[in-house]
Design a protein around this motif. Structure first.
Motif, PDB file in Angstrom:
ATOM      1  N   SER A 278      -9.606  12.113  -2.681  1.00  0.00           N
ATOM      2  CA  SER A 278      -8.547  11.330  -3.327  1.00  0.00           C
ATOM      3  C   SER A 278      -9.150   9.626  -3.180  1.00  0.00           C
ATOM      4  CB  SER A 278      -7.292  11.158  -2.811  1.00  0.00           C
ATOM      5  OG  SER A 278      -6.622  10.138  -3.026  1.00  0.00           O
ATOM      6  N   ILE A 279      -8.499   8.724  -4.108  1.00  0.00           N
ATOM      7  CA  ILE A 279      -8.823   7.339  -3.983  1.00  0.00           C
ATOM      8  C   ILE A 279      -7.323   6.579  -3.732  1.00  0.00           C
ATOM      9  CG2 ILE A 279     -10.919   7.356  -5.220  1.00  0.00           C
ATOM     10  CD1 ILE A 279      -9.360   6.157  -7.529  1.00  0.00           C
ATOM     11  N   GLY A 280      -6.562   7.317  -3.591  1.00  0.00           N
ATOM     12  CA  GLY A 280      -5.146   6.970  -3.328  1.00  0.00           C
ATOM     13  C   GLY A 280      -4.905   6.752  -1.836  1.00  0.00           C
ATOM     14  N   ALA A 354      -3.398   3.965  -5.226  1.00  0.00           N
ATOM     15  CA  ALA A 354      -4.712   4.363  -6.259  1.00  0.00           C
ATOM     16  C   ALA A 354      -4.682   3.167  -7.424  1.00  0.00           C
ATOM     17  CB  ALA A 354      -4.724   5.765  -6.952  1.00  0.00           C
ATOM     18  N   CYS A 355      -3.655   2.663  -7.783  1.00  0.00           N
ATOM     19  CA  CYS A 355      -3.750   1.344  -8.716  1.00  0.00           C
ATOM     20  C   CYS A 355      -4.681   0.446  -8.650  1.00  0.00           C
ATOM     21  CB  CYS A 355      -2.339   1.015  -8.838  1.00  0.00           C
ATOM     22  SG  CYS A 355      -1.279   1.956 -10.067  1.00  0.00           S
ATOM     23  N   PHE A 356      -5.226   0.365  -7.200  1.00  0.00           N
ATOM     24  CA  PHE A 356      -6.429  -0.650  -6.965  1.00  0.00           C
ATOM     25  C   PHE A 356      -7.581  -0.265  -7.991  1.00  0.00           C
ATOM     26  CE2 PHE A 356      -8.462   2.829  -4.655  1.00  0.00           C
ATOM     27  CZ  PHE A 356      -9.706   2.461  -4.835  1.00  0.00           C
ATOM     28  N   ALA A 357      -7.638   1.034  -8.211  1.00  0.00           N
ATOM     29  CA  ALA A 357      -8.892   1.392  -8.914  1.00  0.00           C
ATOM     30  C   ALA A 357      -9.395   0.526 -10.374  1.00  0.00           C
ATOM     31  CB  ALA A 357      -8.852   2.985  -9.356  1.00  0.00           C
ATOM     32  N   PRO A 451       0.748  -3.858  -3.234  1.00  0.00           N
ATOM     33  CA  PRO A 451       0.083  -4.796  -3.969  1.00  0.00           C
ATOM     34  C   PRO A 451      -0.810  -4.153  -4.791  1.00  0.00           C
ATOM     35  CG  PRO A 451      -0.758  -4.607  -1.621  1.00  0.00           C
ATOM     36  CD  PRO A 451       0.307  -3.711  -1.649  1.00  0.00           C
ATOM     37  N   GLU A 452      -1.386  -2.985  -4.845  1.00  0.00           N
ATOM     38  CA  GLU A 452      -2.223  -2.480  -5.741  1.00  0.00           C
ATOM     39  C   GLU A 452      -2.328  -2.686  -7.135  1.00  0.00           C
ATOM     40  OE1 GLU A 452      -2.503  -0.707  -1.555  1.00  0.00           O
ATOM     41  OE2 GLU A 452      -0.837  -0.640  -3.078  1.00  0.00           O
ATOM     42  N   ALA A 453      -0.937  -2.339  -7.677  1.00  0.00           N
ATOM     43  CA  ALA A 453      -0.984  -2.667  -9.045  1.00  0.00           C
ATOM     44  C   ALA A 453      -1.259  -4.013  -9.471  1.00  0.00           C
ATOM     45  CB  ALA A 453       0.417  -1.981  -9.564  1.00  0.00           C
TER      46      ALA A 453
END
Length: 557
Positions: A278-280, A354-357, A451-453
């Motif tokens: 996962s990348i979450g 995971a929204c950092f991706a 903060p990822e998004a």
């Protein structure tokens, strides 16, 4: 709030300098030095922004001031209710101290560089004046998280020092760095993730635990490397470089080649046992740090490029999916891969972390001249859709979707079929299930929060100059302001599927002022403020200066 401290947890380390005097039971014979040479010439990351029109500038400044006012509201609540403690309780007032960050004042340290960036110099100076009294020799917590302590305190002190030049901040970074370095004193030189700090200060033997989340292991590199660069002491870099060497050695041996599983066995030095990828949550910052570490080292250690590109290829091939949605949007989100005897199975479960991706892949596209900026854009748009799809305008912490593969035209029948498949064990009628969970079209299940998004929106905006990303960020901030603001600060929303009236949780993590508000402020600021061509930002958005390409050697300062 924590109960009365135990006898063990209140024992003091007698001197602040005690940590550097703790004898190493597993000393390193030869320290790995920082790479030397002239830093590589990187492509320009940021967009060449043209001069702003007056009306555009006016709108942007109004939005920026609203975000700044949100920070001031947060800071006042912290000052009045939780000063020098870890976290404010935004609903009840008062404070709580985290078992991860030791009760040493996480929000204060995490907020330092945000205060500087927002030009709140009086507040910054007041906070810095308290830093000298911070006592890292005692805590109410028997254990602390090495990862959280690193990104919060070491990262917070370093970021504030980078911007202000106040030497007391570097002194404190060295103090906490000396403390954290002892967590690496194990037979394998791998750190103890959840660390009995006080026992270690007395010279107790220690070894890594059998199960460590991969983010806890792989997300220390920026902070320790920057500390070595600033102090000229290679031991901190040596500590994290040993982790990088292990990650590099194992990358092509895992059950999903190119990636690392979510759980590592640091006791056996094995990264190949687990089968979940996962990348979450619990994995994200490992991948995020790879291209940033490449930049921080001036491109002088190619292993970080190699590891990033190998992982990015594997992520794009195996974990990204297009969710079925009622607007037929061509967007992407990361899922979870499970390696089985029949091959990799993709679970279309995504989470906010995971929204950092999108931001990471956009940075990688620029740094390494990769042809995947369009993928980055689709990932960012996927997270924007996840926000918009909820009645509150806020994205869930985790949620299950439908991987539509090649048949992505929306029909309600497809959605209902997926719901029935997902909930085979549920005997209630489908209509009851929909009503009970308040599922939005395209969602098969959700849990309720970071903060990822906004980080990815900020990065993609700085790279492309696309002002629609500012508009999307503003919509997100308005939803946060409407639904989570309290008398004392900002709370986490219990249920994002309710348009109004959801219960507010009595939590305000330190990353809210450290990272979330900072990224909202920066996306509405002039592009030269914390330029991506000058800084890399850690997991809590603390800025570290990139080396300058001057002369024949690295200019770390």
């Amino acid at each position: 709030m924590l109960g009365p401290p135990s006898k063990l947890s209140t024992q003091h380390v007698q001197h602040r300098s005690r940590w550097e005097k703790v004898p190493q039971q597993h000393p390193v014979p030869v320290l790995t030095p920082l790479p030397s040479g002239r830093p590589a010439k990187f492509p320009k990351i940021q967009y060449d922004f043209p001069p702003e029109e007056i009306e555009t500038s006016s709108v942007r400044e109004v939005r920026r001031q609203v975000v700044r006012n949100g920070f001031l509201h947060t800071w006042k609540g912290y000052q009045d209710q939780a000063w020098m403690e870890d976290e404010l309780c935004p609903v009840s007032g008062g404070f709580k101290n985290s078992t991860s960050t030791g009760g040493w004042g996480a929000t204060l340290v995490d907020s330092l560089d945000t205060l500087w960036i927002m030009d709140l110099r009086d507040e910054f100076d007041e906070a810095v004046s308290e830093i000298a009294t911070m006592d890292f020799s005692t805590s109410n917590s028997e254990k602390v998280s090495v990862f959280e302590t690193t990104v919060t305190y070491l990262g917070g002190f370093l970021g504030a020092y980078e911007l202000s030049g106040y030497t007391v901040l570097l002194d404190k970074a060295i103090e906490i760095g000396e403390m954290l370095y002892v967590a690496f004193d194990t037979p394998s030189r791998m750190p103890v993730a959840r660390w009995k700090w006080e026992a270690a200060s007395r010279g107790a033997s220690q070894e890594p635990v059998e199960y460590t989340f991969i983010a806890e292991l792989g997300s220390l590199s920026l902070e320790f490397t920057r500390l070595s660069q600033l102090t000229k002491d290679p031991k901190y870099f040596d500590a994290v470089q040993r982790i990088a060497e292990r990650l590099d050695a194992e990358q092509e041996r895992t059950k999903l080649r190119g990636m690392w599983p979510r759980v590592a066995n640091t006791k056996k030095l094995s990264l190949t046992d687990d089968y979940i990828f996962s990348i979450g949550a619990r994995a994200n910052s490992l991948y995020d740090y790879l291209p940033k570490q490449h930049l921080l080292l001036g491109g002088l250690d190619d292993r970080y490029r190699k590891m990033y590109e190998g992982s990015a290829d594997a992520i794009e091939k195996n974990l990204l999916f297009r969710p079925l949605n009622p607007f037929n949007l061509d967007v992407l989100l990361p899922g979870i891969g499970r390696a089985t005897k029949k091959g990799l199975q993709l679970d279309p479960e995504s989470d906010h972390q995971a929204c950092f991706a999108g931001g990471m892949i956009a940075m990688g596209a620029k740094i390494f001249n990769r042809d995947d900026l369009d993928i980055a854009r689709k990932l960012v748009e996927g997270c924007i859709w996840a926000y918009k799809s909820m009645p509150s305008g806020l994205m869930p912490h985790t949620f299950h979707l439908i991987d539509c593969k090649d048949n992505c035209k929306w029909t309600e029948q497809k959605w209902h079929e997926a719901l029935l498949s997902f909930q085979q064990e549920v005997n209630n009628p489908l209509s009851d299930y929909l009503n009970n969970w308040r599922l939005q079209p395209g969602v098969t299940n959700n849990d309720d929060r970071s903060p990822e998004a906004i980080e990815s929106l900020f990065i993609l905006y700085r790279i492309t100059g696309d002002t629609t990303l500012q508009d999307a960020a503003w919509t997100m901030f308005q939803a946060i302001e409407s639904h989570t603001r309290t008398e004392f600060g900002y709370a986490i929303l219990h249920d994002v599927t309710r348009p109004l009236g959801s219960r507010k949780l009595n939590d305000m993590p330190s990353y809210w002022p450290a990272a979330t508000l900072k990224y909202f402020y920066l996306i509405f600021s002039q592009s030269e403020l914390i330029s991506l061509d000058d800084y890399v930002l850690n997991a809590h958005a603390h800025p570290f200066k990139r080396p300058k390409r001057q002369g024949l050697r690295s200019q770390w300062l």
